[in-house]
Design a protein around this motif. Sequence first.
Motif, PDB file in Angstrom:
ATOM      1  N   TYR A 149       0.493   2.724  -3.327  1.00 50.48           N
ATOM      2  CA  TYR A 149      -0.927   2.772  -3.764  1.00 50.48           C
ATOM      3  C   TYR A 149      -1.204   4.098  -4.405  1.00 50.48           C
ATOM      4  O   TYR A 149      -2.018   4.079  -5.334  1.00 50.48           O
ATOM      5  N   PHE A 174       0.829  -1.122  -0.080  1.00 50.02           N
ATOM      6  CA  PHE A 174       0.022   0.091   0.094  1.00 50.02           C
ATOM      7  C   PHE A 174       0.879   1.291   0.069  1.00 50.02           C
ATOM      8  O   PHE A 174       0.269   2.302  -0.103  1.00 50.02           O
ATOM      9  N   LYS A 201      -4.993  -8.943  -3.561  1.00 44.59           N
ATOM     10  CA  LYS A 201      -6.183  -8.660  -3.918  1.00 44.59           C
ATOM     11  C   LYS A 201      -6.873  -7.339  -3.377  1.00 44.59           C
ATOM     12  O   LYS A 201      -7.787  -6.734  -4.120  1.00 44.59           O
ATOM     13  N   ASP A 202      -6.735  -7.367  -2.074  1.00 42.05           N
ATOM     14  CA  ASP A 202      -7.169  -6.117  -1.445  1.00 42.05           C
ATOM     15  C   ASP A 202      -6.961  -4.896  -2.041  1.00 42.05           C
ATOM     16  O   ASP A 202      -7.492  -3.849  -2.212  1.00 42.05           O
ATOM     17  N   TRP A 203      -5.619  -4.775  -2.330  1.00 39.89           N
ATOM     18  CA  TRP A 203      -4.972  -3.621  -3.045  1.00 39.89           C
ATOM     19  C   TRP A 203      -5.568  -3.327  -4.211  1.00 39.89           C
ATOM     20  O   TRP A 203      -5.946  -2.149  -4.755  1.00 39.89           O
ATOM     21  N   THR A 204      -5.736  -4.512  -5.108  1.00 32.88           N
ATOM     22  CA  THR A 204      -6.210  -4.037  -6.478  1.00 32.88           C
ATOM     23  C   THR A 204      -7.651  -3.867  -6.587  1.00 32.88           C
ATOM     24  O   THR A 204      -8.374  -2.858  -7.248  1.00 32.88           O
ATOM     25  N   LEU A 205      -8.529  -4.512  -5.578  1.00 36.30           N
ATOM     26  CA  LEU A 205     -10.075  -4.021  -5.432  1.00 36.30           C
ATOM     27  C   LEU A 205     -10.154  -2.491  -4.902  1.00 36.30           C
ATOM     28  O   LEU A 205     -11.028  -1.895  -5.552  1.00 36.30           O
ATOM     29  N   LYS A 206      -9.310  -2.276  -4.193  1.00 40.45           N
ATOM     30  CA  LYS A 206      -9.284  -0.697  -3.741  1.00 40.45           C
ATOM     31  C   LYS A 206      -8.880   0.333  -4.649  1.00 40.45           C
ATOM     32  O   LYS A 206      -9.595   1.123  -4.848  1.00 40.45           O
ATOM     33  N   GLY A 236     -13.137 -12.330  -5.261  1.00 38.47           N
ATOM     34  CA  GLY A 236     -13.124 -13.493  -4.141  1.00 38.47           C
ATOM     35  C   GLY A 236     -12.973 -14.610  -4.954  1.00 38.47           C
ATOM     36  O   GLY A 236     -12.343 -15.840  -4.199  1.00 38.47           O
ATOM     37  N   GLU A 241      -4.243 -12.220  -0.183  1.00 42.15           N
ATOM     38  CA  GLU A 241      -5.206 -11.478   0.093  1.00 42.15           C
ATOM     39  C   GLU A 241      -4.759  -9.955   0.130  1.00 42.15           C
ATOM     40  O   GLU A 241      -5.532  -9.200  -0.207  1.00 42.15           O
ATOM     41  N   THR A 242      -3.553  -9.539   0.603  1.00 39.29           N
ATOM     42  CA  THR A 242      -3.257  -8.375   0.307  1.00 39.29           C
ATOM     43  C   THR A 242      -3.065  -7.704  -0.924  1.00 39.29           C
ATOM     44  O   THR A 242      -3.422  -6.726  -1.373  1.00 39.29           O
ATOM     45  N   HIS A 262     -16.456  -7.395  -5.155  1.00 39.10           N
ATOM     46  CA  HIS A 262     -16.194  -8.209  -4.180  1.00 39.10           C
ATOM     47  C   HIS A 262     -16.109  -9.850  -4.388  1.00 39.10           C
ATOM     48  O   HIS A 262     -15.391 -10.452  -4.045  1.00 39.10           O
TER      49      HIS A 262
END
Length: 535
Positions: free
Chosen positions: A325, A322, A366-371, A400, A363-364, A396
Motif C-alpha cells: 500500500y 496491503f 476494492k477496499d485497497w483501491t478505495l483506501k 460498490g 472485496e480486498t 463508497h
Amino acid sequence: MYKVMLADDDYPVLELLSEEIDWEGMGFRLMGAHGNGASAWEQAQEEMPDLLITDIGMPEMDGLELTARLKELKPGLRTVILSCHDEFQYARQAVRLSVQEYLLKDTLDPEDLAALLRRFKASMDEERRAGWERSRLKALENETRDLRKERTIRNFVDQPLLSPEKWRQEAEEIGLRVGELSVLPAVGFIDRYAQVRERFSSGRTLRFAVNNVADEMLAGLELQGQHVGYDERTSLFLFAYKPSLKTNVYDQVREALRGVQSALSGALKIRMSFVIGTGCPDVPGLRRQLRELVGGTAQRFYLKDGEIAMKAPPEPAAGDLFAFYDRASTELREAIAGGDASVAEAAADYWIAQIGRERYGPETAKDWTLKLVLDLKLKLHSLAFGGLLHSADTLHKEIGDLDSLLELRDWLVGHLRAAAGSAGKAGSAAGAKRADVKEACKYVSRNLGRRIALEEVADHLHLNASYFSRLFKKELGVTFIEYVTRMKMERAKELLDQTSHTVGEICEMLGYDNQSYFIKTFKAHAGSTPAEYRG
C-alpha cells in the motif's frame, strides 16, 4: 366504450391526437392526456385504460416503464408506442412488451392511428364475444410465467432443499425436466452494469428487456434452454440434454451463449460474460452447481468483458495486498503531482495488473483501491487537485457497483486522470508562468504535512534562496511564506469539511507545533476559528 390514455411530453403531438381523432365516434373514450409517464401511472392506478398510446422518452417515467407497470396490472392492455426515427429499431427489437404497434412521430398521420383504432376495436369486440375473462387469464398466465420461474429457481438456490422430489415437480411446471435429463447450468453477468443501468429508466425495465431478448433467442435453439433472471445484473441459463458420446454439450452451450451475447448486443447494446458449470444428472447436484455459480464473485471479478469461461475451482488465498500500500500510494501521489495523466494511468495499470496476477479477493481489491483514492484526497492539496474525487459516501457507492477488475481499473484511472489534469493546471491557476515557480507550487502541494522552508525549496530547484524569493514574489504577487500559509489553510478547510479529525490533529497533520498559532493563522485566513468554521 373502450378507455384510451395518451402519454407524451411533446405537447403538439398530444394536441394533435386529442383533437384530430373522433374518439367517441370510433367507440373510445379519451380518459387522459399526460405529459409524462408518472402522471399517467398515477391516473391508471385509479382507472385502468384499455389502450395506451405512449412516447418512449418522457421525464419522470418513460413509456417503456409505464407500459411494463400497466401490463403487470392489466396483461391484456393494448399498447401503441410513439417513436422517433432513431429509436424505432431499438423499440422494436429491444423490449418485447407485447406492444401491438409502433408509429413514427416523424410521419405521424392521425388517419393511420384511426385505422389502428378501428382494428383494435374489432379485435377487442371479438375478444369480448369469445370470452374476455378467458383471454385475460391466459394473458395473465403468460405475463407471470417469468416471475414464477424466477421465484422457483431463486428459492431452489437460496433456500434449504427440504424435498428434492417436490422441487422436481415445480421445475417440471416451468419446463425443466431435472432427473429425466441432465442439466448444464451457466451464469451470465451484465458487463459494466452501472453504465448500462443509466440507459434504462429502472432496473425492472432493464431486467424485463434482458429476459425477453434472452428468451426469444433460446426459443429458436435445438438445444433445450431455459433463462431465469436471478437479479438485475445476473441471469441463470439451464440447458437440458441427454448425455451422449457423439455430441459435446459444452460446445453446444458455448455456441448458444454466443447467440445470447449477439442478441443482447444487437438489441440492447448490452454485453454479457458467462461462466459455465458442469453437467448435473440430479437435483442436489444442480443446486450445488447453481449456488457455486451465483456465489462465484471471485471468478466473475476477473472475467474480461464478453468472456465465456468454464467454472474454475476456488483459488488459494493470495498474499497481503496491503503490504504494497505505501509504495502504491507514494507512486500514485507523485504521478498525480507531476500533472501528466499518462504517467498516472501507467502507474494505475501497474497496480491493477499486480492485482490481476495475484487474484486477490474482490472485496480486498476494492477496499485497497478505495483506501488509495480516499487517502490521496486527504494527502493532496484541495486547490491544486480539486478534480480528484467526490465525497467519501459517493466513492463508497461507486466502488460498490463495480463487478470486475476492468471496471475497477477504469474507475481508478478516471479519478487519477482528473486529478493529474488539475495538478497540471495548478501552477497556472496560481498565476505562475515560469517552470521553476510552477515546480515550487507542486513541491509545496506534495509536502503540506510538514514545515516547508524557502531555502529547502530553493535548494530543490538549484536556485539561490534570495533570488528564488524575489522571483516567486514577482510571479505570484505574494511571498513564498504567504503562499505556503494559504495552501496549508485551504488544506485545513478540506480536513475540517471532510474528516472527523480534531483541530489538534489537523494542526499536527499540517506541520504546526503550536496549536494556538495554528488557530490564529486559520482565523486570519478564513475569518473564523477552525471550530467555528466546522460549525
